[in-house]
Scaffold this motif. Structure first.
Motif, PDB file in Angstrom:
ATOM      1  N   PRO A   1       0.839  -1.194   0.000  1.00 48.30           N
ATOM      2  CA  PRO A   1       0.000   0.000   0.000  1.00 48.30           C
ATOM      3  C   PRO A   1       0.878   1.251   0.000  1.00 48.30           C
ATOM      4  O   PRO A   1       1.934   1.289   0.614  1.00 48.30           O
ATOM      5  N   GLU A   2       0.401   2.247  -0.717  1.00 47.30           N
ATOM      6  CA  GLU A   2       1.176   3.486  -0.814  1.00 47.30           C
ATOM      7  C   GLU A   2       0.987   4.324   0.432  1.00 47.30           C
ATOM      8  O   GLU A   2      -0.128   4.471   0.926  1.00 47.30           O
ATOM      9  N   ILE A   3       2.077   4.861   0.893  1.00 41.25           N
ATOM     10  CA  ILE A   3       2.040   5.760   2.050  1.00 41.25           C
ATOM     11  C   ILE A   3       1.889   7.168   1.499  1.00 41.25           C
ATOM     12  O   ILE A   3       2.585   7.542   0.545  1.00 41.25           O
ATOM     13  N   PRO A   4       0.994   7.937   2.069  1.00 41.59           N
ATOM     14  CA  PRO A   4       0.866   9.324   1.599  1.00 41.59           C
ATOM     15  C   PRO A   4       2.201  10.042   1.749  1.00 41.59           C
ATOM     16  O   PRO A   4       2.941   9.836   2.718  1.00 41.59           O
ATOM     17  N   PRO A   5       2.581  10.903   0.786  1.00 42.61           N
ATOM     18  CA  PRO A   5       3.879  11.590   0.823  1.00 42.61           C
ATOM     19  C   PRO A   5       4.089  12.408   2.091  1.00 42.61           C
ATOM     20  O   PRO A   5       5.225  12.587   2.522  1.00 42.61           O
ATOM     21  N   MET A   6       3.039  12.878   2.721  1.00 39.07           N
ATOM     22  CA  MET A   6       3.199  13.684   3.938  1.00 39.07           C
ATOM     23  C   MET A   6       3.765  12.855   5.090  1.00 39.07           C
ATOM     24  O   MET A   6       4.412  13.392   5.980  1.00 39.07           O
ATOM     25  N   LEU A   7       3.533  11.512   5.066  1.00 42.47           N
ATOM     26  CA  LEU A   7       3.989  10.675   6.172  1.00 42.47           C
ATOM     27  C   LEU A   7       5.333  10.008   5.897  1.00 42.47           C
ATOM     28  O   LEU A   7       5.844   9.286   6.744  1.00 42.47           O
ATOM     29  N   MET A   8       5.937  10.262   4.735  1.00 44.71           N
ATOM     30  CA  MET A   8       7.201   9.623   4.377  1.00 44.71           C
ATOM     31  C   MET A   8       8.371  10.391   4.963  1.00 44.71           C
ATOM     32  O   MET A   8       8.290  11.595   5.181  1.00 44.71           O
ATOM     33  N   SER A   9       9.422   9.584   5.155  1.00 45.93           N
ATOM     34  CA  SER A   9      10.673  10.229   5.583  1.00 45.93           C
ATOM     35  C   SER A   9      11.275  10.923   4.361  1.00 45.93           C
ATOM     36  O   SER A   9      10.815  10.721   3.236  1.00 45.93           O
ATOM     37  N   ALA A  10      12.325  11.683   4.563  1.00 49.82           N
ATOM     38  CA  ALA A  10      12.943  12.447   3.471  1.00 49.82           C
ATOM     39  C   ALA A  10      13.492  11.510   2.402  1.00 49.82           C
ATOM     40  O   ALA A  10      13.336  11.750   1.203  1.00 49.82           O
ATOM     41  N   ASP A  11      14.114  10.409   2.831  1.00 46.69           N
ATOM     42  CA  ASP A  11      14.661   9.451   1.873  1.00 46.69           C
ATOM     43  C   ASP A  11      13.535   8.769   1.084  1.00 46.69           C
ATOM     44  O   ASP A  11      13.623   8.588  -0.133  1.00 46.69           O
ATOM     45  N   GLU A  12      12.487   8.356   1.783  1.00 50.99           N
ATOM     46  CA  GLU A  12      11.353   7.711   1.111  1.00 50.99           C
ATOM     47  C   GLU A  12      10.678   8.679   0.137  1.00 50.99           C
ATOM     48  O   GLU A  12      10.277   8.290  -0.957  1.00 50.99           O
ATOM     49  N   TYR A  13      10.613   9.943   0.525  1.00 53.83           N
ATOM     50  CA  TYR A  13       9.978  10.935  -0.332  1.00 53.83           C
ATOM     51  C   TYR A  13      10.800  11.149  -1.608  1.00 53.83           C
ATOM     52  O   TYR A  13      10.249  11.232  -2.702  1.00 53.83           O
ATOM     53  N   ALA A  14      12.125  11.165  -1.449  1.00 56.48           N
ATOM     54  CA  ALA A  14      13.009  11.329  -2.613  1.00 56.48           C
ATOM     55  C   ALA A  14      12.868  10.130  -3.549  1.00 56.48           C
ATOM     56  O   ALA A  14      12.805  10.276  -4.779  1.00 56.48           O
ATOM     57  N   GLN A  15      12.778   8.959  -2.975  1.00 57.89           N
ATOM     58  CA  GLN A  15      12.600   7.744  -3.773  1.00 57.89           C
ATOM     59  C   GLN A  15      11.243   7.761  -4.473  1.00 57.89           C
ATOM     60  O   GLN A  15      11.124   7.372  -5.639  1.00 57.89           O
ATOM     61  N   TRP A  16      10.239   8.230  -3.790  1.00 61.59           N
ATOM     62  CA  TRP A  16       8.873   8.293  -4.349  1.00 61.59           C
ATOM     63  C   TRP A  16       8.841   9.261  -5.535  1.00 61.59           C
ATOM     64  O   TRP A  16       8.217   8.974  -6.538  1.00 61.59           O
ATOM     65  N   LEU A  17       9.556  10.381  -5.399  1.00 57.27           N
ATOM     66  CA  LEU A  17       9.612  11.344  -6.505  1.00 57.27           C
ATOM     67  C   LEU A  17      10.292  10.740  -7.750  1.00 57.27           C
ATOM     68  O   LEU A  17       9.858  10.986  -8.867  1.00 57.27           O
TER      69      LEU A  17
END
Length: 150
Positions: free
Chosen positions: A128-144
């Protein structure tokens, strides 16, 4: 009235099957309107004396006795052994119908369980996808990077 096979006796008189007589007497009893019985006699080309004999035979029970005698002479008469076999087969048939119903119910349940398990396994392949607001900085960079937004 059914299509009777009206035969002739040795003396040349017409012979009516018991079923025909019973059906005629049923109609005779139902004819309560004025002239209904006379019309019935004419339709079947019967004499009133013949019908009176049939009525007397029915009242005395001779008509029933002749039906029983005819049934005993019938080639379709069942012996006790055949009746017992028929009863056994009917019981077995009912038991088999119950087993078939149980098997079909079990098959439906297994089909639904398979669909449920298949749904679970396909959903576990894609976490399941985690909303970007709840991601860590590394996870957010990977998501982008995954969504080609950076």
């Amino acid at each position: 009235m059914s299509d009777p096979t009206i035969g002739l006796t040795q003396s040349g008189r017409r012979a009516f099957p018991v079923e025909y007589r019973l059906e005629f007497l049923r109609k005779w009893d139902a004819g309560v309107q004025r002239g209904a019985k006379v019309r019935l006699l004419r339709e079947h080309a019967l004499a009133a004396s013949t019908v009176k004999r049939w009525l007397a035979a029915r009242a005395s029970g001779d008509l029933t006795a002749s039906m029983v005698a005819r049934a005993e002479r019938s080639s379709h008469r069942m012996e006790n052994r055949d009746r017992a076999e028929l009863a056994r087969l009917l019981r077995e048939n009912e038991a088999l119908k119950k087993k078939v119903a149980q098997s079909e119910a079990a098959q439906q349940i297994l089909g639904k369980a398979f669909e449920l398990l298949e749904g679970i396994t396909t959903s576990s392949d894609n976490p399941p996808e985690i909303p970007p607001m709840l991601m860590s900085a590394d996870e957010y960079a990977q998501w982008l990077k995954q969504h080609r937004l950076s």
